[in-house]
Design an enzyme around this catalytic site. Sequence first.
Site, PDB file in Angstrom:
ATOM      1  CE  LYS A 125      -5.572  -0.805   1.418  1.00 38.67           C
ATOM      2  NZ  LYS A 125      -5.364  -2.096   2.772  1.00 38.67           N
ATOM      3  CB  THR A 128      -1.205  -0.412   1.022  1.00 37.19           C
ATOM      4  OG1 THR A 128      -1.569  -1.044   1.306  1.00 37.19           O
ATOM      5  CG2 THR A 128      -1.507   1.360   1.256  1.00 37.19           C
TER       6      THR A 128
HETATM    7  P1  NAD Z   1       5.531  -5.991   7.689  1.00 35.74           P
HETATM    8  O1  NAD Z   1       7.015  -4.773   8.602  1.00 35.74           O
HETATM    9  O2  NAD Z   1       4.999  -7.187   8.369  1.00 35.74           O
HETATM   10  O3  NAD Z   1       6.738  -6.389   6.135  1.00 35.74           O
HETATM   11  C1  NAD Z   1       7.124  -6.015   5.175  1.00 35.74           C
HETATM   12  C2  NAD Z   1       8.125  -6.613   4.999  1.00 35.74           C
HETATM   13  O4  NAD Z   1       8.921  -6.182   4.142  1.00 35.74           O
HETATM   14  C3  NAD Z   1       8.834  -6.844   5.736  1.00 35.74           C
HETATM   15  O5  NAD Z   1       9.612  -8.336   6.602  1.00 35.74           O
HETATM   16  C4  NAD Z   1      11.042  -6.360   6.086  1.00 35.74           C
HETATM   17  O6  NAD Z   1      12.011  -6.921   6.468  1.00 35.74           O
HETATM   18  C5  NAD Z   1      10.711  -6.542   4.339  1.00 35.74           C
HETATM   19  N1  NAD Z   1      11.480  -5.728   4.057  1.00 35.74           N
HETATM   20  C6  NAD Z   1      11.497  -4.346   4.192  1.00 35.74           C
HETATM   21  N2  NAD Z   1      12.495  -3.433   2.961  1.00 35.74           N
HETATM   22  C7  NAD Z   1      13.172  -4.578   2.175  1.00 35.74           C
HETATM   23  C8  NAD Z   1      13.556  -4.802   1.192  1.00 35.74           C
HETATM   24  N3  NAD Z   1      14.359  -3.857   0.816  1.00 35.74           N
HETATM   25  N4  NAD Z   1      13.531  -6.223   0.133  1.00 35.74           N
HETATM   26  C9  NAD Z   1      13.092  -6.311   0.434  1.00 35.74           C
HETATM   27  N5  NAD Z   1      12.774  -7.046   2.042  1.00 35.74           N
HETATM   28  C10 NAD Z   1      12.414  -5.947   2.878  1.00 35.74           C
HETATM   29  O7  NAD Z   1       4.029  -4.887   7.263  1.00 35.74           O
HETATM   30  P2  NAD Z   1       3.040  -5.971   6.436  1.00 35.74           P
HETATM   31  O8  NAD Z   1       2.275  -5.834   7.527  1.00 35.74           O
HETATM   32  O9  NAD Z   1       3.459  -7.571   5.671  1.00 35.74           O
HETATM   33  O10 NAD Z   1       2.750  -4.962   5.520  1.00 35.74           O
HETATM   34  C11 NAD Z   1       3.272  -4.578   4.051  1.00 35.74           C
HETATM   35  C12 NAD Z   1       2.042  -3.978   2.835  1.00 35.74           C
HETATM   36  O11 NAD Z   1       1.162  -4.743   3.160  1.00 35.74           O
HETATM   37  C13 NAD Z   1       1.875  -2.164   4.040  1.00 35.74           C
HETATM   38  O12 NAD Z   1       1.985  -1.602   3.135  1.00 35.74           O
HETATM   39  C14 NAD Z   1       0.672  -2.558   4.252  1.00 35.74           C
HETATM   40  O13 NAD Z   1       0.354  -1.481   4.591  1.00 35.74           O
HETATM   41  C15 NAD Z   1       0.118  -3.371   3.624  1.00 35.74           C
HETATM   42  N6  NAD Z   1      -1.154  -3.826   3.978  1.00 35.74           N
HETATM   43  C16 NAD Z   1      -1.202  -4.779   5.489  1.00 35.74           C
HETATM   44  C17 NAD Z   1      -2.141  -5.247   6.224  1.00 35.74           C
HETATM   45  C18 NAD Z   1      -1.991  -5.323   7.480  1.00 35.74           C
HETATM   46  O14 NAD Z   1      -3.250  -5.388   7.848  1.00 35.74           O
HETATM   47  N7  NAD Z   1      -0.885  -5.894   8.287  1.00 35.74           N
HETATM   48  C19 NAD Z   1      -3.255  -4.852   5.547  1.00 35.74           C
HETATM   49  C20 NAD Z   1      -3.505  -4.488   4.222  1.00 35.74           C
HETATM   50  C21 NAD Z   1      -2.459  -4.053   3.499  1.00 35.74           C
END
Ligand code: NAD
Length: 294
Positions: A171, A96
């Site tokens: 979204k 997102t």
């Molecule tokens: P998270 O922080 O759990 O996961 C993100 C992952 O990306 C981490 O494991 C981190 O180590 C990795 N990362 C960061 N930079 C990196 C790079 N350069 N190379 C490789 N890996 C890298 O976050 P999440 O909850 O999984 O959310 C991810 C996306 O989904 C966000 O944009 C969030 O807004 C969206 N989202 C989340 C939810 C929710 O409920 N958690 C719901 C809908 C959308």
Amino acid sequence: MSKVAFIGLGNMGGPMAHNLVKAGHTVTGFDLSADALKALAAAGGTAASSAAEAVAGAEVVVSMLPASQHVAGLYLGEAGLFSQLPAGTLVIDSSTIAAETSRQVGKAAAENGIKFLDAPVSGGVGGAIAGTLSFIVGGSAADFAQAKPLLENMGKNIFHAGEAGAGQVAKACNNMLLAILMAGTTEALALGAKNGLDPAVLSEIMKQSSGANWVLNVYNPWPGVMEGVPASNNYQGGFQVDLMAKDLGLAWETALSSKSSIPMGSLARNLFALHAQKGNGGLDFSSIQQMFAE
Ligand code: NAD
């Protein structure tokens, strides 16, 4: 079945990648976290030591990263993946992020002959694990048609919102409306309770009346009114205040860049930012009820 590279194996990306493995795809993943890589390997995928290694030979690349700067950093610039991926590769970014960043990344992809879709999701971690996410996709109809079968391995509802960036805009609109509905519902419940009403009785009345909305129907924010929701579990689990505040910031950026007026969204953004500032960022977003109950 496809050869898929999956970048970003966090709370959402981890289970999404696992569902692709389950569906029979060959999945190679990369994350900065060693634990996330171990979990992918345990689920039957392959852990790579860099994003570049993960995408070698991939037909499709999926990314699920925290925010705009991570996505731009992954794909753009001399060290970015677009300088390495062969023309014709399909890239699906499910993070997102700002619609403007998605459009910039999409433009750079097109310049390299790469197909790019913005495909943010709705449904949270529970939906990612169950494979029931909604995907809200922006990009060309042909690229959408190619991606759809793969997305169906991770989600239930797959929407084509429009051209590049449209997924992010849709979204942002949805989550802004959700925040407004939540703030409005908590305000109404607090007003009723302050005037001697039982919040459960008031909830039922509004649910059957013209104030009915998704929050009242399935996500009641008053503790004890509804079973199985974060409000009845000390606001644990669910969708964090910090993530809602982030999404409201994206809606605000979208409004700014298109000179749109979002008075209700701006107010909701300020309310959730204040609530987060008070140390509630890790709670479910329905905890905004506490602000009105205080
Ligand atoms: P998270 O922080 O759990 O996961 C993100 C992952 O990306 C981490 O494991 C981190 O180590 C990795 N990362 C960061 N930079 C990196 C790079 N350069 N190379 C490789 N890996 C890298 O976050 P999440 O909850 O999984 O959310 C991810 C996306 O989904 C966000 O944009 C969030 O807004 C969206 N989202 C989340 C939810 C929710 O409920 N958690 C719901 C809908 C959308």
